[in-house]
Enzyme design. Structure first.
Site, mmCIF file in Angstrom:
data_model
loop_
_atom_site.group_PDB
_atom_site.id
_atom_site.type_symbol
_atom_site.label_atom_id
_atom_site.label_comp_id
_atom_site.label_asym_id
_atom_site.label_seq_id
_atom_site.Cartn_x
_atom_site.Cartn_y
_atom_site.Cartn_z
ATOM 1 N N LYS A 51 0.835 -1.216 0.000
ATOM 2 C CA LYS A 51 0.000 0.000 0.000
ATOM 3 C C LYS A 51 0.868 1.264 0.000
ATOM 4 O O LYS A 51 0.644 2.179 -0.791
ATOM 5 C CB LYS A 51 -0.934 0.007 1.233
ATOM 6 C CG LYS A 51 -1.865 -1.201 1.292
ATOM 7 C CD LYS A 51 -2.820 -1.154 2.470
ATOM 8 C CE LYS A 51 -2.136 -1.222 3.825
ATOM 9 N NZ LYS A 51 -1.418 -2.499 4.078
ATOM 10 N N ARG B 199 -9.867 -0.075 8.450
ATOM 11 C CA ARG B 199 -9.494 -1.480 8.601
ATOM 12 C C ARG B 199 -10.612 -2.282 9.243
ATOM 13 O O ARG B 199 -10.480 -3.490 9.393
ATOM 14 C CB ARG B 199 -8.248 -1.594 9.471
ATOM 15 C CG ARG B 199 -6.922 -1.565 8.687
ATOM 16 C CD ARG B 199 -5.791 -1.460 9.690
ATOM 17 N NE ARG B 199 -4.546 -1.978 9.242
ATOM 18 C CZ ARG B 199 -3.483 -1.238 8.944
ATOM 19 N NH1 ARG B 199 -3.543 0.067 8.967
ATOM 20 N NH2 ARG B 199 -2.350 -1.804 8.608
ATOM 21 N N ARG C 145 11.661 -5.426 4.865
ATOM 22 C CA ARG C 145 11.300 -4.013 4.621
ATOM 23 C C ARG C 145 12.233 -3.054 5.361
ATOM 24 O O ARG C 145 12.553 -3.238 6.527
ATOM 25 C CB ARG C 145 9.860 -3.767 5.075
ATOM 26 C CG ARG C 145 9.468 -2.294 5.044
ATOM 27 C CD ARG C 145 7.980 -2.102 4.989
ATOM 28 N NE ARG C 145 7.297 -2.514 6.186
ATOM 29 C CZ ARG C 145 5.964 -2.459 6.331
ATOM 30 N NH1 ARG C 145 5.210 -2.012 5.336
ATOM 31 N NH2 ARG C 145 5.394 -2.844 7.446
ATOM 32 N N ARG D 273 11.188 -1.606 11.025
ATOM 33 C CA ARG D 273 10.174 -1.435 12.068
ATOM 34 C C ARG D 273 10.225 -2.586 13.064
ATOM 35 O O ARG D 273 10.385 -3.736 12.658
ATOM 36 C CB ARG D 273 8.778 -1.381 11.424
ATOM 37 C CG ARG D 273 8.464 -0.030 10.838
ATOM 38 C CD ARG D 273 7.212 -0.021 9.974
ATOM 39 N NE ARG D 273 6.053 -0.665 10.552
ATOM 40 C CZ ARG D 273 4.848 -0.683 9.978
ATOM 41 N NH1 ARG D 273 4.680 -0.062 8.798
ATOM 42 N NH2 ARG D 273 3.841 -1.284 10.539
ATOM 43 N N ARG E 40 0.131 -9.592 13.117
ATOM 44 C CA ARG E 40 -0.549 -8.608 12.260
ATOM 45 C C ARG E 40 -1.253 -9.297 11.097
ATOM 46 O O ARG E 40 -2.358 -8.915 10.714
ATOM 47 C CB ARG E 40 0.458 -7.562 11.760
ATOM 48 C CG ARG E 40 0.752 -6.516 12.836
ATOM 49 C CD ARG E 40 2.086 -5.859 12.625
ATOM 50 N NE ARG E 40 2.106 -5.043 11.453
ATOM 51 C CZ ARG E 40 3.176 -4.908 10.657
ATOM 52 N NH1 ARG E 40 4.296 -5.537 10.927
ATOM 53 N NH2 ARG E 40 3.116 -4.120 9.617
#
Ligand code: ADP
Ligand code: AMP
Length: 217
Positions: A20, A93, A132, A165, A176
Site C-alpha cells: 500500500k 481497517r 522491509r 520497524r 498482524r
C-alpha cells in the site's frame, strides 16, 4: 474521467506488507492526491510522545489494531483539515471505521470514490515485511531483496537513514497477518457499493501500479 477532483477520496486496502505505501507513492505523484497513512500518523504520535501516541503504542507493538474510537477520532481530525483529494492508506481497517468515514464524508457532501484492494498470499507477505526498510527522514519504502536502495542503509531519494520497524519482526508480523487482513465485512461493504477494484499484488511493483492507476482513470 480522471480522479483528480478536489474532493476525491481513494482507499487502499490490503494486509500488512501488500504494498500500500509503495503504491501510494506512485499514485499520489501521478494522480495528485494527498497520501494519508494512519500507521504513519500513529508512528509520528509515538515519536512525539503525545497522549494519543502513548495510547496507541502498546497495541502497535503487539501487532494489534488500535481501538476504533482512538483511530476514528484521529483520522476524522486529519480529514477536517484536508483541502484537496485524499488517498487513504491503512484506513479503514474495520467496518465501524468504514461507516464512520462514510458519515463524515457525507456531512461534507463527499464520499469514497474507489477502493483499491491489493491481494497477496501470506508467505509472500511475511517475506516482504521481514525485508522491509524505511527512510527515517522521508518515509520511502525499500526491500532488501525486491527493491534495494543503491547504497545499503541510505535512502536513494533524500540520503536519510534507513531503519526496520520493530513490528516487522517475525512475532509481531505474524500476529498482524492474523489480525489485520481486511475483514470480509469491510470488503463486502465496498463491493456492495460498487466501489471495489481487486488487484493481484503478487507481481512486480510496476505491474501492480499500472493496474491501480488504470482503475483510477
Ligand atoms: P504496506 O504499506 O501494505 O504494509 P509496503 O508498501 O510497505 O506495504 O511494502 C511492504 C514491503 O514489500 C516493502 O519492503 C516493499 O519494498 C515490498 N514490496 C512492495 N510491493 C512489492 C511488490 N509488488 N513486489 C515485491 N516487493 C514489494
Ligand atoms: P501500518 O503502518 O499500516 O502497518 O500500521 C501500523 C500499526 O498502526 C498497525 O499494526 C496498527 O496497530 C495501527 N493502525 C494503523 N492503522 C490502523 C487502523 N485503521 N485501525 C487500527 N489500527 C491501525
Amino acid at each position: 474521467m480522471t480522479m483528480a477532483r478536489t474532493n476525491t477520496v481513494i482507499v487502499l486496502l490490503g494486509p500488512p506488507g501488500a504494498g500500500k505505501g509503495t503504491q501510494a507513492d506512485r499514485i499520489k505523484r501521478e494522480i495528485g492526491l494527498t497520501h494519508v497513512s494512519t500507521g504513519d500518523m500513529f508512528r509520528d504520535e509515538v515519536a512525539r510522545g503525545t497522549e494519543l501516541g502513548l495510547k496507541a503504542k502498546a497495541y502497535m507493538d503487539r501487532g494489534d489494531l488500535v481501538p476504533d474510537e482512538v483511530t476514528i477520532g484521529m483520522l476524522l481530525g486529519r480529514l477536517a483539515q484536508q483541502q484537496g483529494g485524499i488517498l487513504l492508506d491503512g484506513f479503514p481497517r474495520t467496518l465501524e471505521q468504514a461507516k464512520a468515514l462514510d458519515r463524515a464524508l457525507e456531512e461534507r457532501g463527499s464520499a469514497v470514490d474507489r477502493v483499491l484492494a491489493i491481494a497477496v498470499p501470506d508467505d509472500e507477505l511475511l517475506s516482504r515485511l521481514s525485508g522491509r526498510w524505511l527512510c527515517r527522514n522521508c518515509g520511502a519504502v525499500y526491500h532488501e531483496k525486491n527493491q534495494p536502495p543503491k547504497q545499503a542503509g541510505k535512502c536513494d531519494a533524500c540520503g536519510g537513514e534507513l531503519y526496520q520497524r520493530d513490528d516487522d519482526k517475525r512475532e509481531a508480523a505474524v500476529r498482524r497477518l492474523e489480525r489485520q487482513r481486511p475483514p470480509d465485512a469491510l470488503i463486502g461493504h465496498y463491493r456492495s457499493q460498487g466501489k471495489l477494484v481487486e488487484v493481484d499484488g503478487q507481481r512486480s511493483v510496476d505491474a501492480v501500479g499500472d493496474d491501480l492507476i488504470a482503475a483510477l482513470r
